[in-house]
Design a protein around this motif. Structure first.
Motif: not given
Ligand SMILES: [Mg+2]
Ligand SMILES: Nc1nc2c(ncn2[C@@H]2O[C@H](COP(=O)(O)OP(=O)(O)OP(=O)(O)O)[C@@H](O)[C@H]2O)c(=O)[nH]1
Length: 330
Positions: A53, A66, A75, A90
């Protein structure tokens, strides 16, 4: 920097204003319309906490992903971030317990096998991110061999990119990073180069992949401390070079970070930003120009777009050396 301009609008204006024969003009407009509905899909995979991220945030133009501050994976499964015609997938970090890992791996495989309605594989590129401080290169190699490689389709060497993040903390100890100049200390550079070499060898020995990994720093900012990116320009060039020519304009069109500090520090083994501009420009011309016989008029037709790209990428990635004409090769 001001809001980046929409390159598609500029290209359209250029084509409409150019004195071309109507057939050529129509062809260029058709090419442009195809481009407007084309997507570039990049999937980011790697262990939890590797900095997937953070890398997305550092490369691209907003704080879209985030970033985790704790050890719990932030995630879950796969999240898509859409930036105009660019879609970043992601994925959840592996290393999250056996059952979860199995689920995450399954989700990655499924996504890799997904096809667009034209029957093409959806995912253009997979970026594998490895935490530089890990001694365990076996896990990312297994991830590539067992999860990515069986699902990625043709040209794996062209479509799998491998990058070692957190180079600033890859080696333990105070002397690991030259914070004054934001670059590795000589000892650290040797350590990182060795890591790259051994990763490269393992990938070749285990599955004949001929991938050349790079190392970089995505950086972080926690309010109190800040670590600026390093070799992010090298990572961007790696991405641009592996992006199909007809999709490169997507990267140039309002997606890249406009923070100058993102593109500033690198190993200076080549002028990465200049190379990136060159590849982006080449891709843009290729996709618009496709099938049209406008020969040497190309610089003339897209003169204003060229200036815009020069200003846009120049403003973001540093001034163009040699001026716009060198980009057009006029
Ligand atoms: Mg992440
Ligand atoms: N020192 C340093 N820290 C970094 C760097 N990149 C990321 N970090 C930190 O590493 C931690 C994990 O980063 P994330 O970007 O959340 O990692 P992730 O791979 O997305 O993790 P999951 O979503 O849990 O899979 C955060 O505390 C980041 O600030 C870097 O280049 N250097």
């Amino acid at each position: 920097m001001n809001k980046p301009p929409n390159l598609f609008l500029q290209l359209e204006e250029d084509i409409n204003l150019a004195s071309l024969n109507p057939n050529t003009q129509n062809l260029l407009l058709r090419n442009l319309n195809t481009l407007k509905t084309t997507q570039l899909n990049i999937m980011i995979v790697g262990a939890t906490g590797a900095g997937k991220s953070s890398t997305i945030n550092a490369l691209f133009n907003m704080d879209i992903a985030t970033v985790g501050t704790s050890s719990s994976p932030e995630t879950s499964n796969i999240t898509a971030y859409t930036l105009h015609n660019l879609v970043l997938w992601d994925s959840a970090g592996l290393g999250d317990g056996y059952t979860n890992d199995k689920q995450h791996a399954k989700a990655i495989k499924q996504k890799l096998k997904e096809r667009t309605k034209d029957g093409e594989l959806l995912i253009d590129l997979v970026l594998v991110i490895i935490d530089g401080s890990t001694r365990d290169l076996g896990t990312p190699v297994t991830l590539i061999n067992n999860v990515i490689l069986p699902s990625i389709g043709d040209n794996p060497n062209e479509r799998i990119l491998v990058a070692i993040n957190q180079a600033d903390v890859a080696q333990k100890g105070r002397d690991a990073w030259d914070y004054d100049n934001n670059r590795p200390t000589p000892a650290s550079a040797v350590f990182l180069d060795n890591k790259i070499e051994s990763l490269k060898q393992r990938l070749f020995e285990s599955s004949k992949l001929t991938i050349s990994p790079i190392y970089y720093v995505a950086g972080f900012h926690d309010g109190e401390h800040q670590q600026l990116p390093y070799n992010l320009s090298k990572l961007l060039l790696l991405i641009v070079e592996h992006t199909p020519k007809n999709k490169r304009v997507i990267l140039a069109n309002r997606t890249l970070s406009t923070k100058k500090s993102a593109w500033q520090d690198d190993d200076e083994r080549c002028d990465y930003n200049q190379q990136t501009r060159h590849h982006l420009w080449e891709g843009i011309m290729d996709s618009i120009h496709h099938g049209a016989d406008i020969g040497s008029d190309i610089g003339f037709v897209f003169g204003r777009t060229g200036e815009l790209i020069g200003a846009l990428i120049g403003g973001t990635l540093g001034a163009i050396s040699g001026g716009l004409r060198s980009l057009f090769r006029l």
